[in-house]
Design a protein around this motif. Structure first.
Motif, PDB file in Angstrom:
ATOM      1  N   LEU A   1     -30.473 -16.884 -21.160  1.00  0.00           N
ATOM      2  CA  LEU A   1     -29.846 -17.066 -19.855  1.00  0.00           C
ATOM      3  C   LEU A   1     -29.893 -18.532 -19.420  1.00  0.00           C
ATOM      4  O   LEU A   1     -28.893 -19.072 -18.926  1.00  0.00           O
ATOM      5  N   GLN A   2     -31.035 -19.187 -19.591  1.00  0.00           N
ATOM      6  CA  GLN A   2     -31.147 -20.593 -19.181  1.00  0.00           C
ATOM      7  C   GLN A   2     -30.212 -21.482 -19.990  1.00  0.00           C
ATOM      8  O   GLN A   2     -29.590 -22.402 -19.449  1.00  0.00           O
ATOM      9  N   THR A   3     -30.112 -21.226 -21.289  1.00  0.00           N
ATOM     10  CA  THR A   3     -29.220 -22.024 -22.124  1.00  0.00           C
ATOM     11  C   THR A   3     -27.765 -21.816 -21.733  1.00  0.00           C
ATOM     12  O   THR A   3     -26.974 -22.768 -21.662  1.00  0.00           O
ATOM     13  N   ALA A   4     -27.398 -20.560 -21.460  1.00  0.00           N
ATOM     14  CA  ALA A   4     -26.023 -20.273 -21.053  1.00  0.00           C
ATOM     15  C   ALA A   4     -25.693 -20.964 -19.729  1.00  0.00           C
ATOM     16  O   ALA A   4     -24.605 -21.538 -19.573  1.00  0.00           O
ATOM     17  N   CYS A   5     -26.602 -20.914 -18.785  1.00  0.00           N
ATOM     18  CA  CYS A   5     -26.381 -21.598 -17.501  1.00  0.00           C
ATOM     19  C   CYS A   5     -26.234 -23.102 -17.716  1.00  0.00           C
ATOM     20  O   CYS A   5     -25.402 -23.760 -17.075  1.00  0.00           O
TER      21      CYS A   5
ATOM     22  N   SER B   1     -26.127 -30.631 -26.980  1.00  0.00           N
ATOM     23  CA  SER B   1     -26.596 -30.272 -28.319  1.00  0.00           C
ATOM     24  C   SER B   1     -28.095 -30.041 -28.374  1.00  0.00           C
ATOM     25  O   SER B   1     -28.601 -29.420 -29.312  1.00  0.00           O
ATOM     26  N   ASP B   2     -28.835 -30.549 -27.383  1.00  0.00           N
ATOM     27  CA  ASP B   2     -30.293 -30.391 -27.349  1.00  0.00           C
ATOM     28  C   ASP B   2     -30.748 -29.353 -26.330  1.00  0.00           C
ATOM     29  O   ASP B   2     -31.952 -29.168 -26.124  1.00  0.00           O
ATOM     30  N   ALA B   3     -29.816 -28.688 -25.675  1.00  0.00           N
ATOM     31  CA  ALA B   3     -30.173 -27.774 -24.589  1.00  0.00           C
ATOM     32  C   ALA B   3     -31.069 -26.643 -25.070  1.00  0.00           C
ATOM     33  O   ALA B   3     -32.058 -26.293 -24.411  1.00  0.00           O
ATOM     34  N   VAL B   4     -30.754 -26.062 -26.226  1.00  0.00           N
ATOM     35  CA  VAL B   4     -31.546 -24.941 -26.741  1.00  0.00           C
ATOM     36  C   VAL B   4     -32.986 -25.364 -26.990  1.00  0.00           C
ATOM     37  O   VAL B   4     -33.939 -24.706 -26.564  1.00  0.00           O
ATOM     38  N   HIS B   5     -33.164 -26.478 -27.706  1.00  0.00           N
ATOM     39  CA  HIS B   5     -34.519 -26.912 -28.046  1.00  0.00           C
ATOM     40  C   HIS B   5     -35.300 -27.336 -26.810  1.00  0.00           C
ATOM     41  O   HIS B   5     -36.508 -27.072 -26.705  1.00  0.00           O
ATOM     42  N   ALA B   6     -34.633 -27.993 -25.861  1.00  0.00           N
ATOM     43  CA  ALA B   6     -35.316 -28.408 -24.643  1.00  0.00           C
ATOM     44  C   ALA B   6     -35.806 -27.204 -23.849  1.00  0.00           C
ATOM     45  O   ALA B   6     -36.970 -27.143 -23.420  1.00  0.00           O
ATOM     46  N   ARG B   7     -34.927 -26.245 -23.651  1.00  0.00           N
ATOM     47  CA  ARG B   7     -35.304 -25.051 -22.897  1.00  0.00           C
ATOM     48  C   ARG B   7     -36.389 -24.263 -23.633  1.00  0.00           C
ATOM     49  O   ARG B   7     -37.311 -23.715 -23.022  1.00  0.00           O
ATOM     50  N   SER B   8     -36.283 -24.201 -24.951  1.00  0.00           N
ATOM     51  CA  SER B   8     -37.276 -23.460 -25.733  1.00  0.00           C
ATOM     52  C   SER B   8     -38.652 -24.089 -25.610  1.00  0.00           C
ATOM     53  O   SER B   8     -39.656 -23.388 -25.443  1.00  0.00           O
ATOM     54  N   LEU B   9     -38.722 -25.414 -25.685  1.00  0.00           N
ATOM     55  CA  LEU B   9     -40.009 -26.091 -25.540  1.00  0.00           C
ATOM     56  C   LEU B   9     -40.620 -25.861 -24.157  1.00  0.00           C
ATOM     57  O   LEU B   9     -41.814 -25.591 -24.032  1.00  0.00           O
ATOM     58  N   LEU B  10     -39.796 -25.963 -23.125  1.00  0.00           N
ATOM     59  CA  LEU B  10     -40.298 -25.767 -21.767  1.00  0.00           C
ATOM     60  C   LEU B  10     -40.807 -24.339 -21.562  1.00  0.00           C
ATOM     61  O   LEU B  10     -41.847 -24.119 -20.933  1.00  0.00           O
TER      62      LEU B  10
ATOM     63  N   GLY C   1     -37.491 -17.676 -30.525  1.00  0.00           N
ATOM     64  CA  GLY C   1     -36.238 -17.629 -29.779  1.00  0.00           C
ATOM     65  C   GLY C   1     -35.453 -18.922 -29.909  1.00  0.00           C
ATOM     66  O   GLY C   1     -34.225 -18.911 -30.032  1.00  0.00           O
ATOM     67  N   GLY C   2     -36.169 -20.053 -29.892  1.00  0.00           N
ATOM     68  CA  GLY C   2     -35.498 -21.335 -30.049  1.00  0.00           C
ATOM     69  C   GLY C   2     -34.850 -21.477 -31.411  1.00  0.00           C
ATOM     70  O   GLY C   2     -33.739 -22.000 -31.541  1.00  0.00           O
ATOM     71  N   LEU C   3     -35.533 -20.999 -32.449  1.00  0.00           N
ATOM     72  CA  LEU C   3     -34.973 -21.065 -33.803  1.00  0.00           C
ATOM     73  C   LEU C   3     -33.720 -20.196 -33.928  1.00  0.00           C
ATOM     74  O   LEU C   3     -32.721 -20.600 -34.529  1.00  0.00           O
ATOM     75  N   LEU C   4     -33.776 -18.993 -33.351  1.00  0.00           N
ATOM     76  CA  LEU C   4     -32.625 -18.102 -33.425  1.00  0.00           C
ATOM     77  C   LEU C   4     -31.467 -18.622 -32.585  1.00  0.00           C
ATOM     78  O   LEU C   4     -30.299 -18.551 -33.000  1.00  0.00           O
ATOM     79  N   ALA C   5     -31.783 -19.159 -31.401  1.00  0.00           N
ATOM     80  CA  ALA C   5     -30.727 -19.597 -30.486  1.00  0.00           C
ATOM     81  C   ALA C   5     -29.925 -20.763 -31.047  1.00  0.00           C
ATOM     82  O   ALA C   5     -28.775 -20.971 -30.651  1.00  0.00           O
ATOM     83  N   LYS C   6     -30.500 -21.528 -31.954  1.00  0.00           N
ATOM     84  CA  LYS C   6     -29.759 -22.636 -32.552  1.00  0.00           C
ATOM     85  C   LYS C   6     -28.733 -22.139 -33.559  1.00  0.00           C
ATOM     86  O   LYS C   6     -27.821 -22.863 -33.941  1.00  0.00           O
TER      87      LYS C   6
ATOM     88  N   LEU D   1     -31.496 -30.743 -12.875  1.00  0.00           N
ATOM     89  CA  LEU D   1     -31.619 -32.107 -13.368  1.00  0.00           C
ATOM     90  C   LEU D   1     -31.490 -32.168 -14.884  1.00  0.00           C
ATOM     91  O   LEU D   1     -30.961 -33.142 -15.436  1.00  0.00           O
ATOM     92  N   LEU D   2     -31.956 -31.142 -15.569  1.00  0.00           N
ATOM     93  CA  LEU D   2     -31.895 -31.125 -17.028  1.00  0.00           C
ATOM     94  C   LEU D   2     -30.450 -31.201 -17.537  1.00  0.00           C
ATOM     95  O   LEU D   2     -30.201 -31.702 -18.631  1.00  0.00           O
ATOM     96  N   LYS D   3     -29.501 -30.701 -16.775  1.00  0.00           N
ATOM     97  CA  LYS D   3     -28.088 -30.765 -17.177  1.00  0.00           C
ATOM     98  C   LYS D   3     -27.647 -32.214 -17.334  1.00  0.00           C
ATOM     99  O   LYS D   3     -26.887 -32.551 -18.245  1.00  0.00           O
ATOM    100  N   ASP D   4     -28.110 -33.086 -16.427  1.00  0.00           N
ATOM    101  CA  ASP D   4     -27.755 -34.496 -16.487  1.00  0.00           C
ATOM    102  C   ASP D   4     -28.663 -35.287 -17.422  1.00  0.00           C
ATOM    103  O   ASP D   4     -28.337 -36.416 -17.788  1.00  0.00           O
ATOM    104  N   LEU D   5     -29.767 -34.721 -17.806  1.00  0.00           N
ATOM    105  CA  LEU D   5     -30.764 -35.437 -18.595  1.00  0.00           C
ATOM    106  C   LEU D   5     -30.696 -35.128 -20.084  1.00  0.00           C
ATOM    107  O   LEU D   5     -30.985 -35.977 -20.925  1.00  0.00           O
TER     108      LEU D   5
END
Length: 418
Positions: A321-325, A129-138, A268-273, A121-125
């Motif tokens: 992995l989650q961000t890449a998916c 551009s926000d995928a990294v930060h969203a996944r990092s927060l979760l 990880g979120g800071l580096l992934a951006k 669901l997150l893919k549609d939500l």
């Protein structure tokens, strides 16, 4: 990351729903095992709780196919609603003869976790551009919740009994469902299922093989999981033989490692951006390797520092992995690709846990830690080199400009023209 929570109310609500339900879920696991132990006096029947909760993961490819064929938000709402009712069945547990109810609820929890609906669901939500930060927060808050919720659940059980846990568990699902129901999301069109069943179920595995970056991340993860499961047994020997501590010291180690995971989620979120997924993953394996090497020592402070590094490294792996998916997989393959990744890694980890129970009787625990550290270092090198071309980001409905409903418009990705 915090800016994302402020400006995107839809993500803020799903973030709160995930945090609340995650707290309730983590609070229940340990307590259900304790409850089973109190009812039967059997360690085996208490341990069966942990086995039952992992069993539904074997059906992940089927569940991933389901997720890609239906609308994800209604599916999640049905899951939360059914769990809210089912957990209340624990109110009927009063004797050892009714332990099957505990097992049934445990199996339902495992089944819910095996359904990759929220991740899909997150893919549609969430805009790309926000995928990294969203996944990092979760990931960060998920790890933080796991530090306090098992102790909180055990405390509630010890003070008020198992029936109080039933109300708490049901309440968290109701809150999560209400938050999710309040989110307006335009979902991608469900797959019609024109492919043969077997071909459709295995589509996630085939897609991963076609995207070199995804294939490498998952392949290296599987190799690492095939070794790191030794830690589940080795840590007990390390606490007993190496540190000369009581088994209860494992709680301290787990809390310290959990704290490291919270820090790792943020870093990880800071580096992934700023870096590609392979580099983020490589850093995670390197941190884990350093932590495992520190755990070879017999000094308590160094061992705990090692636990911090292990905990900090794991979110890097999950985030990459989650961000890449999220970025490189079409919306209506999200369920099957996530299911493919979880299935192969879970099988590898389960096999290594089983191997650890055998090897601990013939190998010094320090050798096991050294083997795991070596595997982490090899994984760090393999995932980072040779360099792979960057896949194209697969856009989603969240990347399109919204209407007046208040949906957030995606910002341009890094490197794209403003």
């Amino acid at each position: 990351m915090w800016e994302l929570l402020r400006r995107n109310p839809r993500f803020r609500r799903i973030f709160l729903a995930d945090t609340v339900s995650g707290f309730g879920n983590s609070a229940m696991f340990l307590s259900l095992a304790i409850w089973a132990k109190d009812l039967t006096g059997s360690n085996a029947q208490a341990g069966l709780v942990f086995l039952i909760i992992t069993a539904p993961g074997l059906t992940a490819p089927l569940l991933g196919d389901l997720v890609d064929r239906v609308r994800r938000k209604p599916l999640l709402l049905w899951m939360y609603g059914c769990m809210a009712v089912l957990v209340l069945s624990l109110l009927a547990v009063r004797s050892p003869d009714q332990i099957w109810i505990i097992y049934a609820v445990t199996f339902a929890y495992g089944l819910m976790f095996a359904v990759p609906a929220r991740s899909a669901l997150l893919k549609d939500l969430i805009p790309s551009s926000d995928a990294v930060h969203a996944r990092s927060l979760l990931i960060t808050f998920g790890e933080g919740v796991r530090i306090v919720s098992p102790m909180a659940g055990a405390g509630v059980y010890a003070t008020f009994g198992g029936h109080a846990l039933a109300f708490i568990g049901s309440g968290t699902f109701i809150v999560a469902a209400l938050l999710l129901a309040s989110i307006k999301v335009v979902e991608s069109k469900p797959e019609l299922g024109e492919e043969p069943f077997r071909k459709s179920v295995t589509a996630g595995f085939r897609y991963v093989h076609q995207v070199p970056l995804l294939f490498r991340l998952i392949l290296v993860m599987v190799g690492f999981m095939a070794v790191i499961g030794l830690l589940e047994t080795a840590v007990f020997a390390a606490i007993d033989e190496g540190l000369r501590q009581e088994p209860a010291f494992l709680g301290v180690v787990a809390s310290v490692q959990g704290g490291g995971s919270v820090v790792g989620g943020v870093l990880g979120g800071l580096l992934a951006k700023r870096a590609r997924e392979t580099r983020v993953s490589s850093v995670g394996y390197a941190l884990a390797a350093l932590g495992l090497l520190l755990c070879v020592t017999r000094q308590v402070p160094l061992f705990l520092v090692g636990a911090v590094f292990i905990g900090a490294g794991l979110p890097f792996l999950m985030l990459s992995l989650q961000t890449a998916c999220h970025l490189y997989t079409p919306s209506r393959l999200q369920g099957r690709v996530n299911a493919a990744a979880s299935t192969v890694s879970d099988i590898a980890q389960t096999a290594s846990i089983a191997a650890g129970t055998v090897l601990i009787g013939v190998l010094d625990y320090r050798i096991m830690y050294l083997v795991m550290a070596g595997a982490a270092l090899v994984s760090a090198a393999m995932v980072f080199s040779p360099r792979l071309p960057a896949p194209e980001v697969v856009p989603s409905v969240a990347d399109e400009q919204s209407d007046s409903s208040g949906t957030v418009v995606a910002a341009p990705l890094e490197g794209e023209p403003k």
